[in-house]
Design a protein around this motif. Structure first.
Motif, PDB file in Angstrom:
ATOM      1  N   ALA A  62       0.839  -1.191   0.000  1.00  0.00           N
ATOM      2  CA  ALA A  62       0.000   0.000   0.000  1.00  0.00           C
ATOM      3  C   ALA A  62       0.878   1.246   0.000  1.00  0.00           C
ATOM      4  CB  ALA A  62      -0.910   0.006   1.229  1.00  0.00           C
ATOM      5  N   PRO A  63       0.515   2.255  -0.780  1.00  0.00           N
ATOM      6  CA  PRO A  63       1.340   3.472  -0.831  1.00  0.00           C
ATOM      7  C   PRO A  63       1.337   4.200   0.508  1.00  0.00           C
ATOM      8  CG  PRO A  63      -0.745   3.814  -1.963  1.00  0.00           C
ATOM      9  CD  PRO A  63      -0.684   2.358  -1.636  1.00  0.00           C
ATOM     10  N   LEU A  64       2.491   4.763   0.835  1.00  0.00           N
ATOM     11  CA  LEU A  64       2.583   5.551   2.062  1.00  0.00           C
ATOM     12  C   LEU A  64       1.947   6.919   1.852  1.00  0.00           C
ATOM     13  CD1 LEU A  64       6.240   4.975   3.315  1.00  0.00           C
ATOM     14  CD2 LEU A  64       4.153   4.273   4.457  1.00  0.00           C
ATOM     15  N   PRO A  65       1.268   7.443   2.857  1.00  0.00           N
ATOM     16  CA  PRO A  65       0.795   8.831   2.786  1.00  0.00           C
ATOM     17  C   PRO A  65       1.956   9.777   3.075  1.00  0.00           C
ATOM     18  CG  PRO A  65       0.115   7.843   4.862  1.00  0.00           C
ATOM     19  CD  PRO A  65       0.791   6.753   4.073  1.00  0.00           C
ATOM     20  N   GLY A  66       2.907   9.801   2.129  1.00  0.00           N
ATOM     21  CA  GLY A  66       4.151  10.526   2.356  1.00  0.00           C
ATOM     22  C   GLY A  66       3.989  11.981   2.737  1.00  0.00           C
ATOM     23  N   PRO A  67       3.250  12.774   1.964  1.00  0.00           N
ATOM     24  CA  PRO A  67       3.107  14.195   2.333  1.00  0.00           C
ATOM     25  C   PRO A  67       2.521  14.392   3.725  1.00  0.00           C
ATOM     26  CG  PRO A  67       2.400  13.826   0.072  1.00  0.00           C
ATOM     27  CD  PRO A  67       2.635  12.474   0.664  1.00  0.00           C
ATOM     28  N   ALA A  68       1.607  13.513   4.125  1.00  0.00           N
ATOM     29  CA  ALA A  68       0.990  13.650   5.448  1.00  0.00           C
ATOM     30  C   ALA A  68       2.007  13.382   6.554  1.00  0.00           C
ATOM     31  CB  ALA A  68      -0.201  12.704   5.577  1.00  0.00           C
ATOM     32  N   PHE A  69       2.854  12.373   6.378  1.00  0.00           N
ATOM     33  CA  PHE A  69       3.899  12.094   7.368  1.00  0.00           C
ATOM     34  C   PHE A  69       4.867  13.279   7.477  1.00  0.00           C
ATOM     35  CE2 PHE A  69       3.052   7.420   7.198  1.00  0.00           C
ATOM     36  CZ  PHE A  69       3.020   7.197   8.561  1.00  0.00           C
ATOM     37  N   CYS A  70       5.271  13.829   6.331  1.00  0.00           N
ATOM     38  CA  CYS A  70       6.226  14.950   6.345  1.00  0.00           C
ATOM     39  C   CYS A  70       5.609  16.181   7.001  1.00  0.00           C
ATOM     40  CB  CYS A  70       6.668  15.262   4.919  1.00  0.00           C
ATOM     41  SG  CYS A  70       7.562  13.901   4.127  1.00  0.00           S
ATOM     42  N   LEU A  71       4.333  16.444   6.701  1.00  0.00           N
ATOM     43  CA  LEU A  71       3.645  17.562   7.327  1.00  0.00           C
ATOM     44  C   LEU A  71       3.564  17.367   8.836  1.00  0.00           C
ATOM     45  CD1 LEU A  71       2.016  20.191   7.119  1.00  0.00           C
ATOM     46  CD2 LEU A  71      -0.022  18.781   6.702  1.00  0.00           C
ATOM     47  N   LEU A  72       3.308  16.133   9.265  1.00  0.00           N
ATOM     48  CA  LEU A  72       3.209  15.846  10.695  1.00  0.00           C
ATOM     49  C   LEU A  72       4.550  16.074  11.392  1.00  0.00           C
ATOM     50  CD1 LEU A  72       0.779  14.860  12.391  1.00  0.00           C
ATOM     51  CD2 LEU A  72       1.781  12.579  12.326  1.00  0.00           C
ATOM     52  N   ALA A  73       5.647  15.690  10.726  1.00  0.00           N
ATOM     53  CA  ALA A  73       6.976  15.921  11.296  1.00  0.00           C
ATOM     54  C   ALA A  73       7.244  17.416  11.455  1.00  0.00           C
ATOM     55  CB  ALA A  73       8.040  15.278  10.416  1.00  0.00           C
ATOM     56  N   ASP A  74       6.865  18.202  10.454  1.00  0.00           N
ATOM     57  CA  ASP A  74       7.049  19.647  10.552  1.00  0.00           C
ATOM     58  C   ASP A  74       6.180  20.240  11.659  1.00  0.00           C
ATOM     59  OD1 ASP A  74       9.008  20.095   8.632  1.00  0.00           O
ATOM     60  OD2 ASP A  74       7.564  20.175   6.997  1.00  0.00           O
ATOM     61  N   GLN A  75       4.953  19.732  11.807  1.00  0.00           N
ATOM     62  CA  GLN A  75       4.081  20.215  12.870  1.00  0.00           C
ATOM     63  C   GLN A  75       4.671  19.913  14.249  1.00  0.00           C
ATOM     64  OE1 GLN A  75       0.409  18.264  11.863  1.00  0.00           O
ATOM     65  NE2 GLN A  75      -0.289  19.913  10.518  1.00  0.00           N
ATOM     66  N   LEU A  76       5.299  18.754  14.368  1.00  0.00           N
ATOM     67  CA  LEU A  76       5.931  18.409  15.643  1.00  0.00           C
ATOM     68  C   LEU A  76       7.025  19.411  15.987  1.00  0.00           C
ATOM     69  CD1 LEU A  76       6.455  16.519  18.044  1.00  0.00           C
ATOM     70  CD2 LEU A  76       7.981  15.199  16.553  1.00  0.00           C
ATOM     71  N   LEU A  77       7.864  19.749  15.012  1.00  0.00           N
ATOM     72  CA  LEU A  77       8.934  20.715  15.270  1.00  0.00           C
ATOM     73  C   LEU A  77       8.375  22.084  15.631  1.00  0.00           C
ATOM     74  CD1 LEU A  77      11.583  19.817  12.537  1.00  0.00           C
ATOM     75  CD2 LEU A  77      11.488  19.105  14.920  1.00  0.00           C
ATOM     76  N   GLN A  78       7.245  22.440  15.051  1.00  0.00           N
ATOM     77  CA  GLN A  78       6.630  23.724  15.379  1.00  0.00           C
ATOM     78  C   GLN A  78       6.115  23.752  16.815  1.00  0.00           C
ATOM     79  OE1 GLN A  78       3.652  24.216  12.355  1.00  0.00           O
ATOM     80  NE2 GLN A  78       5.127  24.737  10.772  1.00  0.00           N
ATOM     81  N   VAL A  79       5.622  22.621  17.306  1.00  0.00           N
ATOM     82  CA  VAL A  79       5.164  22.567  18.692  1.00  0.00           C
ATOM     83  C   VAL A  79       6.359  22.582  19.649  1.00  0.00           C
ATOM     84  CG1 VAL A  79       3.876  21.242  20.410  1.00  0.00           C
ATOM     85  CG2 VAL A  79       3.050  21.351  18.064  1.00  0.00           C
ATOM     86  N   LEU A  80       7.378  21.823  19.318  1.00  0.00           N
ATOM     87  CA  LEU A  80       8.551  21.748  20.192  1.00  0.00           C
ATOM     88  C   LEU A  80       9.334  23.058  20.216  1.00  0.00           C
ATOM     89  CD1 LEU A  80       9.950  18.167  19.418  1.00  0.00           C
ATOM     90  CD2 LEU A  80       8.479  18.882  21.301  1.00  0.00           C
ATOM     91  N   PHE A  81       9.312  23.791  19.096  1.00  0.00           N
ATOM     92  CA  PHE A  81      10.125  24.999  18.988  1.00  0.00           C
ATOM     93  C   PHE A  81       9.266  26.140  18.436  1.00  0.00           C
ATOM     94  CE2 PHE A  81      12.983  21.354  18.443  1.00  0.00           C
ATOM     95  CZ  PHE A  81      13.821  21.572  19.532  1.00  0.00           C
ATOM     96  N   GLN A  89      11.248  -0.014  14.993  1.00  0.00           N
ATOM     97  CA  GLN A  89      11.059  -0.951  13.882  1.00  0.00           C
ATOM     98  C   GLN A  89       9.834  -0.628  13.036  1.00  0.00           C
ATOM     99  OE1 GLN A  89      11.226  -4.853  15.817  1.00  0.00           O
ATOM    100  NE2 GLN A  89      13.457  -4.842  15.703  1.00  0.00           N
ATOM    101  N   VAL A  90       9.556   0.660  12.893  1.00  0.00           N
ATOM    102  CA  VAL A  90       8.500   1.084  11.977  1.00  0.00           C
ATOM    103  C   VAL A  90       9.029   0.944  10.549  1.00  0.00           C
ATOM    104  CG1 VAL A  90       7.066   3.009  11.216  1.00  0.00           C
ATOM    105  CG2 VAL A  90       7.538   2.679  13.655  1.00  0.00           C
ATOM    106  N   PRO A  91       8.345   0.213   9.680  1.00  0.00           N
ATOM    107  CA  PRO A  91       8.850   0.046   8.312  1.00  0.00           C
ATOM    108  C   PRO A  91       8.611   1.272   7.450  1.00  0.00           C
ATOM    109  CG  PRO A  91       6.758  -1.124   8.580  1.00  0.00           C
ATOM    110  CD  PRO A  91       7.130  -0.586   9.939  1.00  0.00           C
ATOM    111  N   ARG A  92       9.560   1.539   6.547  1.00  0.00           N
ATOM    112  CA  ARG A  92       9.436   2.500   5.454  1.00  0.00           C
ATOM    113  C   ARG A  92       9.359   3.967   5.881  1.00  0.00           C
ATOM    114  NH1 ARG A  92       4.392   0.360   2.334  1.00  0.00           N
ATOM    115  NH2 ARG A  92       4.947   1.957   0.811  1.00  0.00           N
ATOM    116  N   VAL A  93       8.631   4.282   6.924  1.00  0.00           N
ATOM    117  CA  VAL A  93       8.413   5.679   7.303  1.00  0.00           C
ATOM    118  C   VAL A  93       9.716   6.393   7.677  1.00  0.00           C
ATOM    119  CG1 VAL A  93       7.217   7.241   8.879  1.00  0.00           C
ATOM    120  CG2 VAL A  93       6.043   5.207   8.003  1.00  0.00           C
ATOM    121  N   PRO A  94      10.608   5.777   8.481  1.00  0.00           N
ATOM    122  CA  PRO A  94      11.852   6.496   8.807  1.00  0.00           C
ATOM    123  C   PRO A  94      12.638   6.913   7.572  1.00  0.00           C
ATOM    124  CG  PRO A  94      11.562   4.618  10.262  1.00  0.00           C
ATOM    125  CD  PRO A  94      10.520   4.495   9.206  1.00  0.00           C
ATOM    126  N   ARG A  95      12.715   6.019   6.588  1.00  0.00           N
ATOM    127  CA  ARG A  95      13.448   6.361   5.363  1.00  0.00           C
ATOM    128  C   ARG A  95      12.735   7.460   4.586  1.00  0.00           C
ATOM    129  NH1 ARG A  95      17.827   3.823   2.839  1.00  0.00           N
ATOM    130  NH2 ARG A  95      18.661   5.379   1.412  1.00  0.00           N
TER     131      ARG A  95
END
Length: 275
Positions: free
Chosen positions: A18-37, A136-142
């Motif tokens: 199944a395709p990864l929701p790549g843009p959503a994961f990247c947006l979530l990572a950016d949102q995390l940094l905005q909350v932390l900083f 051990q989350v597959p694919r997402v870290p890369r």
């Protein structure tokens, strides 16, 4: 078109993950940094209730996205683990920012580093991706590491182990491989490669990338290769060095280039350089 070719494509599509929701994961990572900083967010959150609500939404969204690669129970557990890990993650990143400020005379303070420096951004996304890699989350870290690579030109495999107070100066063209180990207070400049010597595919699980011990400095364009290669603590690796063997602590390793400058007696002639 040949029917067998069409059938082979159909089989490949049926078997594809199944395709990864790549843009959503990247947006979530950016949102995390905005909350932390808050330096990274347009409108800082003004209350503990607002921060708590945003983090709850972030955890829920992460769990939902992780269901694309994990079962629901595992996705919920990993999202909860990530939330619990935010305090030490933020502390680690603050130490990285402080190391960059201390090492770069041009840096005007942590706020500037956190909000504008690509090196800090690449480190921040790596530390989040590495946490998922360890779980051990597959694919997402890369996926996250390639997002950082596209944004900054800095390529850090999520498996690389990086100690506290890590400083990337400039950063474009840096490559850090999967099994690299980097100690505390290490500083790396642009174009550095911490790579692997060529190994057979069945040796993929061995340590293939070098170890850089505490307080080492690696200048621009250096290439350090091999899983048994160790750069000892407090060592300085000069620009453009090619290194495939270990060096002890407090070493100075440099590439010696002889540069000759000549000028014609004619004052209107150009200066010529030869190396």
């Amino acid at each position: 078109m040949h029917a067998a070719f069409i059938q082979s494509l159909a089989a490949a599509h049926r078997q594809a993950a199944a395709p990864l929701p790549g843009p959503a994961f990247c947006l979530l990572a950016d949102q995390l940094l905005q909350v932390l900083f808050p330096e990274r967010i347009a409108r800082p959150l003004g209350s503990t209730d607002a921060i708590e609500a945003v983090l709850y939404h972030w955890q829920t969204e992460l769990a939902e996205l992780l269901r694309s690669v994990l079962d629901a129970k595992a996705a919920d557990q990993i999202a909860a683990t990530c939330i619990e890990g935010l305090p030490p993650l933020r502390e680690l990143l603050l130490r990285d920012a402080a190391a960059i400020v201390a090492a770069d005379p041009a840096a005007q303070g942590s706020a500037e580093v956190i909000s504008t420096y690509p090196g800090f951004y690449a480190i921040a996304l790596h530390r989040f991706a590495h946490a998922l890699y360890q779980l051990q989350v597959p694919r997402v870290p890369r996926l996250l590491s390639e997002y950082a690579h596209t944004s900054t030109g800095i390529d850090i495999h999520p498996g690389a182990r990086i100690g506290p107070s890590f400083c990337i100066d400039h950063g474009t063209g840096i490559v850090i491989g999967e099994t690299a180990v980097i100690g505390a207070h290490v500083k790396i400049f642009q174009g550095v490669t911490l790579g692997a010597l060529s190994v057979a595919k069945h040796l993929a699980n061995i340590k293939r990338h070098p170890t850089i011990e505490d307080y080492a400095v690696i200048y621009a364009g250096a290439t350090i290769l091999g899983g048994s290669t160790v750069v000892g603590s407090h060592s300085i690796i000069g620009g453009n060095v090619w290194l495939t063997e270990s060096v002890p602590s407090h070493s100075r390793v440099y590439h010696r280039a002889q540069i000759h400058v000549t000028r014609s007696e004619d004052p209107t002639a150009d200066i010529t350089f030869s190396i």
